[in-house]
Structure formats: structure tokens, C-alpha cells
Design a protein around this motif. Structure first.
Motif, PDB file in Angstrom:
ATOM      1  N   GLY A 154       0.794  -1.222   0.000  1.00 18.98           N
ATOM      2  CA  GLY A 154       0.000   0.000   0.000  1.00 18.98           C
ATOM      3  C   GLY A 154       0.823   1.267   0.000  1.00 18.98           C
ATOM      4  N   HIS A 155       1.997   1.206   0.605  1.00 25.85           N
ATOM      5  CA  HIS A 155       2.870   2.385   0.655  1.00 25.85           C
ATOM      6  C   HIS A 155       3.470   2.717  -0.715  1.00 25.85           C
ATOM      7  CE1 HIS A 155       5.457  -1.104   1.027  1.00 25.85           C
ATOM      8  NE2 HIS A 155       6.505  -0.342   0.726  1.00 25.85           N
ATOM      9  N   LEU A 156       3.319   1.813  -1.686  1.00 31.20           N
ATOM     10  CA  LEU A 156       3.898   2.023  -3.006  1.00 31.20           C
ATOM     11  C   LEU A 156       2.889   2.470  -4.058  1.00 31.20           C
ATOM     12  CD1 LEU A 156       6.240  -1.096  -3.157  1.00 31.20           C
ATOM     13  CD2 LEU A 156       6.887   1.284  -2.706  1.00 31.20           C
ATOM     14  N   PHE A 157       1.622   2.572  -3.661  1.00 38.39           N
ATOM     15  CA  PHE A 157       0.574   2.885  -4.632  1.00 38.39           C
ATOM     16  C   PHE A 157      -0.425   3.898  -4.082  1.00 38.39           C
ATOM     17  CE2 PHE A 157       2.046  -1.235  -5.989  1.00 38.39           C
ATOM     18  CZ  PHE A 157       1.979  -1.185  -7.365  1.00 38.39           C
ATOM     19  N   GLU A 158      -0.979   4.667  -5.000  1.00 36.13           N
ATOM     20  CA  GLU A 158      -2.141   5.505  -4.730  1.00 36.13           C
ATOM     21  C   GLU A 158      -3.124   5.229  -5.860  1.00 36.13           C
ATOM     22  OE1 GLU A 158      -3.434  10.167  -4.341  1.00 36.13           O
ATOM     23  OE2 GLU A 158      -1.371   9.610  -3.896  1.00 36.13           O
ATOM     24  N   ILE A 159      -4.348   4.880  -5.516  1.00 37.43           N
ATOM     25  CA  ILE A 159      -5.341   4.442  -6.492  1.00 37.43           C
ATOM     26  C   ILE A 159      -6.582   5.324  -6.394  1.00 37.43           C
ATOM     27  CG2 ILE A 159      -6.719   2.472  -7.297  1.00 37.43           C
ATOM     28  CD1 ILE A 159      -3.651   1.995  -7.336  1.00 37.43           C
ATOM     29  N   ASP A 160      -7.136   5.692  -7.562  1.00 38.25           N
ATOM     30  CA  ASP A 160      -8.352   6.492  -7.611  1.00 38.25           C
ATOM     31  C   ASP A 160      -9.117   6.088  -8.869  1.00 38.25           C
ATOM     32  OD1 ASP A 160     -10.281   8.383  -6.962  1.00 38.25           O
ATOM     33  OD2 ASP A 160      -9.022  10.118  -7.386  1.00 38.25           O
ATOM     34  N   SER A 161     -10.317   6.621  -9.026  1.00 36.64           N
ATOM     35  CA  SER A 161     -11.100   6.376 -10.234  1.00 36.64           C
ATOM     36  C   SER A 161     -11.875   7.634 -10.592  1.00 36.64           C
ATOM     37  CB  SER A 161     -12.047   5.188 -10.045  1.00 36.64           C
ATOM     38  OG  SER A 161     -12.994   5.447  -9.029  1.00 36.64           O
ATOM     39  N   ALA A 162     -12.244   7.720 -11.875  1.00 37.04           N
ATOM     40  CA  ALA A 162     -12.971   8.886 -12.381  1.00 37.04           C
ATOM     41  C   ALA A 162     -13.715   8.479 -13.650  1.00 37.04           C
ATOM     42  CB  ALA A 162     -12.016  10.036 -12.668  1.00 37.04           C
ATOM     43  N   GLY A 163     -14.580   9.378 -14.113  1.00 33.37           N
ATOM     44  CA  GLY A 163     -15.328   9.135 -15.343  1.00 33.37           C
ATOM     45  C   GLY A 163     -15.035  10.205 -16.378  1.00 33.37           C
ATOM     46  N   VAL A 164     -15.235   9.870 -17.642  1.00 35.09           N
ATOM     47  CA  VAL A 164     -15.023  10.869 -18.692  1.00 35.09           C
ATOM     48  C   VAL A 164     -16.189  11.851 -18.769  1.00 35.09           C
ATOM     49  CG1 VAL A 164     -13.434   9.463 -20.048  1.00 35.09           C
ATOM     50  CG2 VAL A 164     -15.873   9.355 -20.548  1.00 35.09           C
ATOM     51  N   ILE A 165     -17.318  11.494 -18.158  1.00 38.92           N
ATOM     52  CA  ILE A 165     -18.446  12.420 -18.078  1.00 38.92           C
ATOM     53  C   ILE A 165     -18.768  12.680 -16.602  1.00 38.92           C
ATOM     54  CG2 ILE A 165     -19.426  11.723 -20.308  1.00 38.92           C
ATOM     55  CD1 ILE A 165     -21.572  10.144 -18.707  1.00 38.92           C
ATOM     56  N   ALA A 166     -19.459  13.779 -16.348  1.00 41.92           N
ATOM     57  CA  ALA A 166     -19.781  14.169 -14.966  1.00 41.92           C
ATOM     58  C   ALA A 166     -21.221  13.850 -14.589  1.00 41.92           C
ATOM     59  CB  ALA A 166     -19.507  15.659 -14.785  1.00 41.92           C
ATOM     60  N   ALA A 167     -21.920  13.043 -15.373  1.00 41.97           N
ATOM     61  CA  ALA A 167     -23.349  12.788 -15.157  1.00 41.97           C
ATOM     62  C   ALA A 167     -23.660  12.202 -13.780  1.00 41.97           C
ATOM     63  CB  ALA A 167     -23.884  11.864 -16.246  1.00 41.97           C
ATOM     64  N   HIS A 168     -22.713  11.467 -13.207  1.00 42.10           N
ATOM     65  CA  HIS A 168     -22.964  10.819 -11.916  1.00 42.10           C
ATOM     66  C   HIS A 168     -22.115  11.426 -10.792  1.00 42.10           C
ATOM     67  CE1 HIS A 168     -25.394   7.735 -13.817  1.00 42.10           C
ATOM     68  NE2 HIS A 168     -24.465   7.630 -14.741  1.00 42.10           N
ATOM     69  N   GLU A 169     -21.568  12.593 -11.030  1.00 37.01           N
ATOM     70  CA  GLU A 169     -20.687  13.229 -10.049  1.00 37.01           C
ATOM     71  C   GLU A 169     -21.362  13.284  -8.674  1.00 37.01           C
ATOM     72  OE1 GLU A 169     -17.897  17.204  -9.533  1.00 37.01           O
ATOM     73  OE2 GLU A 169     -19.294  17.086 -11.204  1.00 37.01           O
ATOM     74  N   GLY A 170     -20.624  12.856  -7.655  1.00 37.52           N
ATOM     75  CA  GLY A 170     -21.122  12.884  -6.286  1.00 37.52           C
ATOM     76  C   GLY A 170     -21.914  11.650  -5.877  1.00 37.52           C
ATOM     77  N   GLU A 171     -22.154  10.742  -6.806  1.00 37.22           N
ATOM     78  CA  GLU A 171     -22.936   9.542  -6.514  1.00 37.22           C
ATOM     79  C   GLU A 171     -22.028   8.376  -6.129  1.00 37.22           C
ATOM     80  OE1 GLU A 171     -25.509   8.477  -9.774  1.00 37.22           O
ATOM     81  OE2 GLU A 171     -26.181  10.539 -10.039  1.00 37.22           O
ATOM     82  N   PRO A 172     -22.545   7.434  -5.326  1.00 36.29           N
ATOM     83  CA  PRO A 172     -21.787   6.211  -5.045  1.00 36.29           C
ATOM     84  C   PRO A 172     -21.844   5.287  -6.264  1.00 36.29           C
ATOM     85  CG  PRO A 172     -23.931   6.096  -4.005  1.00 36.29           C
ATOM     86  CD  PRO A 172     -23.815   7.481  -4.616  1.00 36.29           C
ATOM     87  N   ALA A 173     -21.112   4.205  -6.200  1.00 37.85           N
ATOM     88  CA  ALA A 173     -21.131   3.209  -7.276  1.00 37.85           C
ATOM     89  C   ALA A 173     -22.533   2.629  -7.447  1.00 37.85           C
ATOM     90  CB  ALA A 173     -20.133   2.099  -6.962  1.00 37.85           C
ATOM     91  N   ASP A 174     -22.795   2.128  -8.633  1.00 38.92           N
ATOM     92  CA  ASP A 174     -24.057   1.480  -8.970  1.00 38.92           C
ATOM     93  C   ASP A 174     -24.347   0.358  -7.967  1.00 38.92           C
ATOM     94  OD1 ASP A 174     -25.976   0.895 -11.544  1.00 38.92           O
ATOM     95  OD2 ASP A 174     -25.368  -0.960 -10.537  1.00 38.92           O
ATOM     96  N   ALA A 175     -25.568   0.312  -7.462  1.00 32.46           N
ATOM     97  CA  ALA A 175     -25.939  -0.665  -6.429  1.00 32.46           C
ATOM     98  C   ALA A 175     -25.752  -2.102  -6.903  1.00 32.46           C
ATOM     99  CB  ALA A 175     -27.385  -0.438  -5.992  1.00 32.46           C
ATOM    100  N   ARG A 176     -26.017  -2.360  -8.177  1.00 36.70           N
ATOM    101  CA  ARG A 176     -25.837  -3.718  -8.702  1.00 36.70           C
ATOM    102  C   ARG A 176     -24.358  -4.093  -8.718  1.00 36.70           C
ATOM    103  NH1 ARG A 176     -28.340  -2.468 -14.258  1.00 36.70           N
ATOM    104  NH2 ARG A 176     -27.157  -0.608 -13.716  1.00 36.70           N
ATOM    105  N   MET A 177     -23.524  -3.153  -9.123  1.00 36.00           N
ATOM    106  CA  MET A 177     -22.088  -3.408  -9.151  1.00 36.00           C
ATOM    107  C   MET A 177     -21.571  -3.646  -7.740  1.00 36.00           C
ATOM    108  SD  MET A 177     -19.676  -3.447 -11.624  1.00 36.00           S
ATOM    109  CE  MET A 177     -18.994  -4.950 -10.939  1.00 36.00           C
ATOM    110  N   LYS A 178     -22.050  -2.846  -6.798  1.00 38.70           N
ATOM    111  CA  LYS A 178     -21.646  -3.015  -5.400  1.00 38.70           C
ATOM    112  C   LYS A 178     -22.040  -4.392  -4.879  1.00 38.70           C
ATOM    113  CE  LYS A 178     -22.086   0.693  -2.635  1.00 38.70           C
ATOM    114  NZ  LYS A 178     -22.671   1.921  -2.038  1.00 38.70           N
ATOM    115  N   ARG A 179     -23.239  -4.816  -5.226  1.00 37.76           N
ATOM    116  CA  ARG A 179     -23.736  -6.113  -4.757  1.00 37.76           C
ATOM    117  C   ARG A 179     -22.863  -7.259  -5.272  1.00 37.76           C
ATOM    118  NH1 ARG A 179     -28.486  -5.653  -6.652  1.00 37.76           N
ATOM    119  NH2 ARG A 179     -28.336  -7.019  -8.455  1.00 37.76           N
ATOM    120  N   HIS A 180     -22.490  -7.209  -6.534  1.00 40.72           N
ATOM    121  CA  HIS A 180     -21.638  -8.257  -7.103  1.00 40.72           C
ATOM    122  C   HIS A 180     -20.223  -8.187  -6.531  1.00 40.72           C
ATOM    123  CE1 HIS A 180     -24.353 -10.060 -10.043  1.00 40.72           C
ATOM    124  NE2 HIS A 180     -24.892  -8.863 -10.114  1.00 40.72           N
TER     125      HIS A 180
END
Length: 158
Positions: free
Chosen positions: A34-60
Motif C-alpha cells: 500500500g505504501h507504493l501505490f495511490e489508487i483512484d477512479s474517475a469518469g469521462v463524463i460528470a453525469a454521476h458526479e457525487g454519486e456512489p457506485a451502482d448498487a448492482r455493481m456493489k452487490r456483485h
């Protein structure tokens, strides 16, 4: 090895890229690096800005032991291309979009495609599961587990 900063990118940052973030963090934690990495994610569009991940994706993801805790945000070209060492796109359209956003040639060289690091699965892209069923979400996780391990192995050798 200097700390490697990796940004995973998909269309809206609610399915594929937050899953890639969680899978990669799981691999990093398992390897105690963990001390060797920093990880993040983003989208090319802002349509879901501020939202959590899709509930179906979270469930899986939860079934496999991954917690998708990130909040959607769009790529900020003036910041992200300077800050991150790796900008990892989920599909060809994401690569094209990111290439168009990149401020210069050095930034464009940071863009890679997730499936380029797949070791066992023969897919050219991580397909967007948003409009599909359960099998699509499972496929995304299968691809990400394979490709994130390949990316981790590649980056760790640098």
C-alpha cells in the motif's frame, strides 16, 4: 520503487472504474504494498458526479470481498494528467475521450487500456455492464481481477 499513482477511468465512474479501484486496492493490500501505490477512479463524463457506485455493481463486488466506497467524479485534465502516472481506460471510447482531454504528448503517454494487462481473458475491452444483467457485472469483475493483477505485476517491476 517510487510511489505509483493509478487512475482508473470509465464513462460515468459508477461501475467499471470504481470496481477496478477496489480490485486493485485488494491486490495491493494482499501484497502489503500500500505504501507504493495511490489508487483512484474517475469518469469521462460528470453525469454521476457525487454519486456512489451502482448498487448492482456493489452487490456483485461484495460477493467477492470488494467494497466499492468511492464517490463518482469526472476526470479533471488539468490536475489528473499531471498527478497520476497511469491513466487506465476501460474501453476504446474511453481511450479516445482521454486522448482528446490530454493537455500534451506526455499526458497521452500515460493513457493505457485495462485489457492490455489481462493475462488470461481474451477481451479487448471491459464492457459496460450498466444496461445488462447479472452476467455482465460478473464478467466485469472477472476481467478486472485478471487485468488488475497483470497491471500490478507490470507496475511492480518498474
Amino acid at each position: 520503487m517510487k510511489k505509483q499513482k493509478v487512475l482508473f477511468v470509465c464513462l460515468g465512474n459508477i461501475c467499471r472504474s470504481p470496481s477496478a479501484e477496489a480490485v486493485m486496492k485488494g491486490i495491493i493490500d494482499k501484497n502489503g504494498s500500500g505504501h507504493l501505490f495511490e489508487i483512484d477512479s474517475a469518469g469521462v463524463i460528470a453525469a454521476h458526479e457525487g454519486e456512489p457506485a451502482d448498487a448492482r455493481m456493489k452487490r456483485h463486488a461484495i460477493k467477492r470481498g470488494y467494497q466499492l466506497t468511492s464517490i463518482s467524479r469526472p476526470v479533471v485534465p488539468s490536475v489528473d494528467f499531471d498527478y497520476f502516472d497511469w491513466v487506465v481506460a476501460m474501453d476504446d471510447q474511453n481511450v479516445r475521450d482521454l486522448t482528446g482531454m490530454a493537455p500534451d504528448e506526455a499526458a497521452r503517454h500515460k493513457i493505457v487500456k485495462m485489457t492490455d494487462y489481462a493475462r488470461h481473458m481474451g477481451y479487448d475491452e471491459v464492457p459496460d455492464p450498466y444496461y445488462g444483467g447479472d452476467a455482465g457485472f460478473e464478467l466485469v469483475l472477472d476481467l478486472l481481477e485478471d487485468a488488475c493483477q497483470g497491471l500490478y505485476d507490470h507496475v511492480s517491476r518498474k
